[in-house]
Enzyme design. Structure first.
Site, short mmCIF file in Angstrom:
data_model
loop_
_atom_site.label_atom_id
_atom_site.label_comp_id
_atom_site.label_asym_id
_atom_site.label_seq_id
_atom_site.Cartn_x
_atom_site.Cartn_y
_atom_site.Cartn_z
CG ASP A 13 -1.75 -1.25 1.33
OD1 ASP A 13 -2.25 -1.72 0.30
OD2 ASP A 13 -1.86 -1.78 2.45
CE LYS A 16 3.25 -2.36 -4.48
NZ LYS A 16 2.82 -2.12 -3.11
N GLY A 40 -3.75 -4.98 -4.62
CA GLY A 40 -4.78 -4.12 -5.16
C GLY A 40 -4.17 -2.83 -5.65
CG HIS A 41 -1.53 -1.99 -8.25
ND1 HIS A 41 -0.58 -2.39 -9.14
CD2 HIS A 41 -0.98 -2.10 -7.03
CE1 HIS A 41 0.51 -2.75 -8.47
NE2 HIS A 41 0.29 -2.58 -7.20
CB THR A 42 -6.43 2.63 -6.65
OG1 THR A 42 -6.69 1.84 -5.49
CG2 THR A 42 -7.64 3.49 -6.94
NE ARG A 144 7.86 -31.74 -4.26
CZ ARG A 144 8.84 -32.39 -3.66
NH1 ARG A 144 9.99 -32.53 -4.28
NH2 ARG A 144 8.68 -32.89 -2.46
CD GLN A 225 1.28 -8.96 -2.20
OE1 GLN A 225 2.14 -9.53 -2.83
NE2 GLN A 225 0.02 -8.96 -2.58
CB THR A 240 2.14 -12.12 1.36
OG1 THR A 240 1.23 -12.83 0.53
CG2 THR A 240 3.40 -11.76 0.58
CB THR A 305 -7.46 -6.45 -1.30
OG1 THR A 305 -6.56 -6.11 -2.35
CG2 THR A 305 -8.03 -7.83 -1.55
CB VAL A 414 2.45 16.93 -3.14
CG1 VAL A 414 3.88 17.05 -2.62
CG2 VAL A 414 2.38 17.36 -4.60
N GLY A 415 -0.11 14.39 -3.71
CA GLY A 415 -1.55 14.25 -3.90
C GLY A 415 -1.82 13.05 -4.76
#
Ligand code: IMP
Length: 424
Positions: A13, A16, A40-42, A144, A225, A240, A305, A414-415
């Site tokens: 979070d 990225k 989760g990428h917004t 396996r 992550q 994870t 997520t 900055v935003g």
């Protein structure tokens, strides 16, 4: 420079997505190398905001080729839904521009059920997973016995492996956790259908990426992550189940050592984490609430997520430095500087009391942070685009992050908007 490896330097979070977005505008290939739909990428397409969990977010640029790498665990149902959603936003998703590694592992409802059962049985010692079946899928990979995407190419083989896997999961659900068994038949039916749809997308992506790199094409390896959630080097067992560090981009994509790779480390200018586990600089006061926000804004500190409120703390410079060194981070991308505005004092952890510098990770559970204090600043930073225009106190703070991490900060956000970014 042909390979950019972008990783999170904290517990995920870090923001990225915006840097992947920025770099992808000029990239040829965008590839995920580990994890699954726990990430989760917004992203924003036009006026709308989308949450991507599996497909590399750079796919929204028409010139890119998307890759789901071999180090991933992929739930085909989630993937198909996501492909549909992205198509709905006007993005072309076809086998000529999206490939899934044949060695990527398949997540089934069995893995999700085990994830939930295991967490419930751990009680207070629970990990706080995202519940997506990530851990059990990696376990079965290591045993396996798991289904891989290559198996989807042969329906008979796939069915055989899937049935065997689900039966063993059912035995565990029943015997160990006293949970009801899953109904195998509908799952098998669904998975045969998913296989039919995904078959054209399955490929040996290593060969594709090696050709691309040899031809000097620009490849972005998109980390999920953060380094502190790495299965080996993170805050185990509160991690994870995959390797999230930069070096694993090479393994997870199967492309061999690349001297010309650039590692970009994304870090928030304070510390957050979802889920359980050690967090030496955690704050539980009104400063935490101030930095978290109330959830009304897209960038407030609630999980992408799971929607869970994130735990908040001062920047842990000790961890940042260690991650910078062990991942050989070349450039820092710092996020959320604007959120610190309005605080009277800002602290950074510079050591743990009584612990030898460099050996702090041996004493995380009992760590007593030693802080260095910085004067805060006021005013809205969101309109600022030039480094010189930042309040002097904000520049001093960023310069200290560079000093303690040993890495230059190339970008400071900055935003939440694309243009709310200072380049240095
Ligand atoms: P899992 O990956 O679902 O097994 O969860 C293990 C730990 O990693 C939990 O503490 C999760 O909250 C955390 N985690 C997994 N994915 C992410 C992510 O994308 N961002 C932040 N934390 C994550």
């Amino acid at each position: 420079m042909t390979l950019d490896i972008l990783i999170g330097m904290q517990w995920g979070d870090e923001g990225k997505g915006r840097f992947v977005d920025m770099l992808s505008g000029e990239a040829d290939y965008v590839a995920r190398f580990a994890g699954g739909d726990n990430a989760g990428h917004t992203i924003r397409i036009g006026e709308r905001v989308y949450k991507l969990h599996l497909i590399p977010s750079g796919i929204i640029y028409p010139q890119t080729f998307g890759v789901l790498g071999g180090g991933m665990v992929i739930n085909p149902c989630v993937l198909l839904e996501e492909m549909q959603m992205v198509r709905g936003a006007g993005v072309r998703i076809e086998p000529d521009r999206l490939k899934i590694s044949h060695v990527a592992q398949v997540i089934t409802p069995g893995h999700r059920a085990l994830d939930a059962a295991r967490e419930a049985s751990l009680g207070a010692r629970k990990i706080g997973t995202t519940g997506r079946g990530i851990g059990p899928a990696y376990e079965h990979k290591a045993r396996r016995s798991n289904l891989r995407f290559v198996d989807l190419l042969d329906a008979r083989r796939m069915e055989e492996i899937l049935r065997r896997n689900l039966e063993s999961i059912n035995a565990e659900l029943n015997g160990v956790f006293q949970q009801p068994a899953l109904d195998v038949e509908p799952i098998v039916r669904d998975y045969l259908g998913y296989a039919e749809q995904l078959r054209p997308y399955i490929a040996d992506v290593s060969e594709i990426l090696i050709d691309a790199l040899d031809a000097d094409r620009h490849v972005i390896a998109e980390g999920a992550q953060g380094a502190l959630l790495d299965i080996d080097y993170g805050t185990y067992p509160y991690v994870t189940s995959s390797s999230t560090v930069a070096a694993n981009a090479l393994v997870g994509l199967g492309i061999g050592l690349r001297r010309e790779a650039r590692v970009i480390g994304v870090a928030k200018v304070f510390q957050t984490r979802v889920g359980e586990g050690p967090f030496p600089t955690e704050l539980r006061d009104e400063i935490a609430a101030y930095l978290r926000g109330d959830g009304s804004k897209q960038w407030d500190e609630f999980g992408t997520t799971t929607g869970r409120p994130r735990r908040i703390g001062w920047l842990d410079g000790v961890m940042l430095r260690h991650v910078a060194r062990t991942n050989h981070v070349d450039e820092l991308a710092l996020t959320k500087l604007d959120v610190l505005s309005g605080l009277e004092e800002i602290k950074v952890c510079v050591g743990y009391a009584g612990v030898q510098a460099g050996q702090e990770f041996l004493a995380l559970e009992s760590a007593q942070p030693v802080y260095r204090s910085f004067p805060g600043w006021t005013g809205d930073l969101q309109g600022i685009t030039r480094w010189e225009d930042l309040p002097a106190e904000a520049r001093v703070y960023v310069e200290f992050i560079e000093e303690i991490s040993g890495v230059p900060a190339r970008w400071v956000s900055v935003g939440p908007e694309r243009n709310q970014l200072i380049r240095r």
